[in-house]
Design an enzyme around this catalytic site. Structure first.
Site, PDB file in Angstrom:
ATOM      1  N   ASP A 174       0.315 -29.020 -18.794  1.00  0.00           N
ATOM      2  CA  ASP A 174       1.530 -29.766 -19.140  1.00  0.00           C
ATOM      3  C   ASP A 174       2.416 -28.983 -20.101  1.00  0.00           C
ATOM      4  OD1 ASP A 174       0.159 -31.737 -17.785  1.00  0.00           O
ATOM      5  OD2 ASP A 174       0.366 -33.251 -19.359  1.00  0.00           O
ATOM      6  N   TYR A 227       2.671 -38.013 -22.753  1.00  0.00           N
ATOM      7  CA  TYR A 227       1.624 -38.719 -23.528  1.00  0.00           C
ATOM      8  C   TYR A 227       0.741 -39.613 -22.656  1.00  0.00           C
ATOM      9  CZ  TYR A 227       5.340 -37.547 -26.835  1.00  0.00           C
ATOM     10  OH  TYR A 227       6.329 -36.900 -27.518  1.00  0.00           O
ATOM     11  N   HIS A 238      -2.637 -27.544 -21.617  1.00  0.00           N
ATOM     12  CA  HIS A 238      -1.225 -27.246 -21.895  1.00  0.00           C
ATOM     13  C   HIS A 238      -1.010 -25.737 -21.846  1.00  0.00           C
ATOM     14  CE1 HIS A 238      -2.002 -31.218 -23.603  1.00  0.00           C
ATOM     15  NE2 HIS A 238      -0.729 -31.469 -23.393  1.00  0.00           N
TER      16      HIS A 238
HETATM   17 NI    NI Z   1       3.221 -33.443 -22.531  1.00  0.00          NI
END
Ligand code: NI
Length: 212
Positions: free
Chosen positions: A14, A109, A159
């Site tokens: 992400d 989130y 991430h």
């Molecule tokens: Ni994010």
């Protein structure tokens, strides 16, 4: 009894693409002939000179691109109009950069509610394993944790904006292959498990197919 199908997991990244870290992750995936899914931010593409090129590289290498949003805002805080802008603008950024139509979304989130499900025109992908790489920032801890709990069908949250995540992938990707896991995209995992993803539905794992 479980079938003899090869176990598989979907690595998902992400908040990128990041000109600084995403290329290294793509290199590792290339090196091991593996696929992953990138839930991208529109701003990361338009604000970086290499943004569009990174998305093209993902598509050319057979990875999946999903929508994260345009600006990483909590969808639960938005009006329906603002939500539509976040989603459609990110979708356009991907389309313009690559010609590729994103088919899945991961809300920032992981914030989601019943009202949003009716408004989001894509299957919603959450995760079954949160590495907390954004908080831990230690390649060894991230890789040890991931490898100790990983199971067939997992969607793993990562991430591609941290050096420690890049370093963790140098350990994790060969180790997962060594354990017999195939690394596939989210859509590839759904397909392999016979799931047709539907808009407005939430998916966080695609468990192994059981046969009786
Ligand atoms: Ni994010």
């Amino acid at each position: 009894m479980k079938t003899q199908l090869q176990p598989m997991v979907a690595l998902t990244f992400d908040d990128g693409p990041s000109a600084r870290y995403t290329p290294a992750i793509l290199d590792i995936l290339d090196q091991y002939d593996s696929s992953a899914t990138f839930f991208i931010l529109g701003t990361q593409v338009v604000d970086q000179e290499q943004g569009a090129e990174l998305l093209s590289r993902m598509v050319d290498s057979g990875h999946e691109i999903g929508i994260h949003s345009y600006k990483h805002v909590a969808f639960t805080e938005l009006t329906p109009e603002e939500l539509a802008i976040q989603i459609l603008t990110a979708q356009d950024v991907i389309q313009n950069a690559t010609g590729y139509s994103a088919k899945i979304i991961r809300p920032p989130y992981g914030f989601i509610n019943e009202a949003l499900l009716k408004l989001i025109p894509f299957p919603i992908i959450l995760w079954s394993m949160d590495t907390e790489d954004w908080r831990i920032r230690d390649a060894k801890i991230i890789s040890d944790t991931l490898l100790s709990v990983v199971k067939d069908g997992d969607i793993i949250l990562l991430h591609d904006i941290f050096e420690s995540t890049v370093d963790a992938m140098k350990i994790v990707i060969p180790a997962l292959l060594e354990k017999g896991f195939q690394l596939v995209t989210v859509s590839g995992l759904a397909d392999a498990r016979g799931v047709t993803m539907e808009k407005g539905k939430v998916y966080s794992i695609f468990p192994p197919i059981e046969t009786s």
